[in-house]
Design an enzyme around this catalytic site. Structure first.
Site, short mmCIF file in Angstrom:
data_model
loop_
_atom_site.label_atom_id
_atom_site.label_comp_id
_atom_site.label_asym_id
_atom_site.label_seq_id
_atom_site.Cartn_x
_atom_site.Cartn_y
_atom_site.Cartn_z
N GLU A 80 14.92 1.34 30.02
CA GLU A 80 13.92 0.57 30.76
C GLU A 80 13.96 -0.91 30.39
OE1 GLU A 80 11.95 4.64 29.85
OE2 GLU A 80 13.50 3.32 29.01
N CYS A 142 9.19 6.30 26.84
CA CYS A 142 8.75 6.72 25.52
C CYS A 142 7.40 6.10 25.21
CB CYS A 142 9.79 6.34 24.47
SG CYS A 142 10.02 4.56 24.23
N CYS A 208 8.45 1.95 25.26
CA CYS A 208 8.63 1.51 26.65
C CYS A 208 7.32 1.59 27.42
CB CYS A 208 9.71 2.34 27.33
SG CYS A 208 11.37 2.04 26.66
N LYS A 377 10.09 -20.95 22.39
CA LYS A 377 9.02 -19.98 22.61
C LYS A 377 7.64 -20.58 22.33
CE LYS A 377 9.33 -16.11 23.37
NZ LYS A 377 9.74 -14.92 22.60
#
Length: 420
Positions: A80, A142, A208, A377
């Site tokens: 994913e 998951c 995920c 960031k």
């Protein structure tokens, strides 16, 4: 136009079938067969359904190896997450084509008009109005969305005694906690970390389920791509799961506005961010390499250690398929820059800076020209995105411990040796 789960699944499955053999799980012989999860991002538009990116994979980087990654090694290559990263690379490739050939039209992205751009909503590109985005997963994600399935698979499904939830990084590393993979499966609605196996090295990589929950507020865009593409329409409309992998209670709890994300209904900020939950739909089509594949007598399934990434391209060549082991390209030495996936932090940063320079938006190119990845960031332009993530962690995903340590590097600098 109604988009059906079977159609989305087939779009991804058929694209996977066309990939070279090297990207597919092996039949090892002697009754040993491999399985792997598959995920893909599908666009629905006037052109029909198109798979834009797909990935297989089921592993992530241990927390004690994060500082060695240096933007080259992926932190998380569960199918994913790798599919979403691959989709982000697809978006940057489309941006580059538009920036370098203004007369070229993309089926999915366009330049934003000047009257659409504001101080807080500054990105030069956006998804076209007729495009919606959908995801297919061959396995239940998951984490929280798969806990009922995990319980049902246990020989003894009696709840384990739950520990006191961990609140710090040191607590996670020093002992069991409610963040531990599939452990303490009676604890529902919580943030969990990968991996699921208790004997695997510990990570701080979130499940995920948790990352897809976060994406309902932050969009599918990674932080660097969100500097160039408006997040407004980059949210999933639907998530397709095989019927056998869909637990309505689990998915409702993990992903819906009536579950653990109920406090996010008012998350709306400048810059195109909002809480946009996706719909769960199902398919009767199954992936031939899933762990539910038919086995002959004496055959056994083993998890594949190989991941694959495919990204749609205008040239559509096999060069768009990557095979990865351990988070970098198969066949490359560890920390070889040439081993970085096209979806790696280093590759995305380099391409995003190239695009920002071409489109000549000074504040965007300035942010992307920062000395280190950490400084990028920390850019003021990503302030709204950071605040959205903080709000989600505070209101819905408590226990989310940020996975840090791979940010003190530059795009073209020498690789720092780390012997830890």
């Amino acid at each position: 136009m109604e988009v059906l789960g079977d159609d989305i699944a087939l779009t991804v499955l058929q694209k996977f079938d066309s990939l070279p053999t090297k990207a597919k799980p092996l039949n090892r012989g002697n009754g040993m067969k491999e399985w792997v999860p598959l995920s893909g991002i599908v666009a629905s538009s006037k052109h029909g359904l198109t798979c834009l990116a797909l990935a297989t994979g089921m592993k992530c980087l241990p927390q004690n190896k994060i500082s060695q990654a240096q933007g080259i090694v992926l932190h998380d290559w569960h199918a994913e997450i790798l599919a979403i990263r691959s989709f982000n690379r697809f978006l940057l490739d489309e941006c580059l084509n538009l920036a370098t050939a203004p007369d070229t039209e993309s089926s999915y992205l366009r330049f934003r008009n000047q009257d659409e751009i504001s101080e807080s909503h500054f990105q030069p590109f956006t998804l076209k109005a007729d495009v919606s985005l959908h995801m297919y997963c061959s396995e239940a994600p998951c984490g929280d969305a798969s806990m009922e399935l995990t319980m049902a698979a246990q020989e003894d499904d009696r709840p384990w005694q739950a520990p006191v939830p961990a609140t710090t990084k040191n607590e996670v590393e020093s002992g069991p906690s409610t963040l531990q993979g599939r452990s303490y499966f009676s604890a529902l609605g919580i943030v969990r970390r990968k991996p699921s196996r208790p004997d695997a090295p510990p990570t701080l990589s979130k499940s995920c389920s948790d990352k897809l929950s976060m994406a309902q507020a932050t969009s599918l865009l990674s932080s660097l791509v969100s500097l160039l593409v408006s997040p407004t329409s980059l949210y999933l409309k639907s998530l397709t799961l095989p019927s056998s992998q869909h637990s309505p209670p689990a998915c409702g709890r993990a992903f819906s506005a009536s579950g653990r994300l109920s406090g996010l209904s008012d998350v709306t900020r400048d810059g195109g961010y909002a809480f946009r939950p996706f719909e769960i739909i199902t398919t009767n089509h199954d992936f031939k390499f899933s762990r539910r594949q038919t086995l002959e007598e004496g055959e056994k399934l083993f998890a594949s250690n190989v991941a694959a990434s495919w990204i749609s391209s205008r040239t559509s060549s096999t060069a768009q398929t990557e095979v990865l082991i351990g988070g970098f390209l198969q066949g490359r030495k560890k920390l070889d820059i040439l081993g970085a996936s096209r979806a790696s932090r280093r590759s995305l940063w380099k391409l995003a800076l190239q695009i920002a320079t071409i489109v000549a938006v000074p504040k965007i190119s300035g942010a992307l020209s920062s000395s280190t990845y950490r400084e990028v960031k920390a850019s003021d332009l990503l302030g709204t995105r950071r605040r959205v993530k903080e709000e989600v962690r505070r209101k819905a995903l408590q226990g989310w411990i940020v996975n840090v340590g791979d940010d003190e590097w530059i795009i073209d600098g020498a690789i720092r040796k780390n012997t830890q």
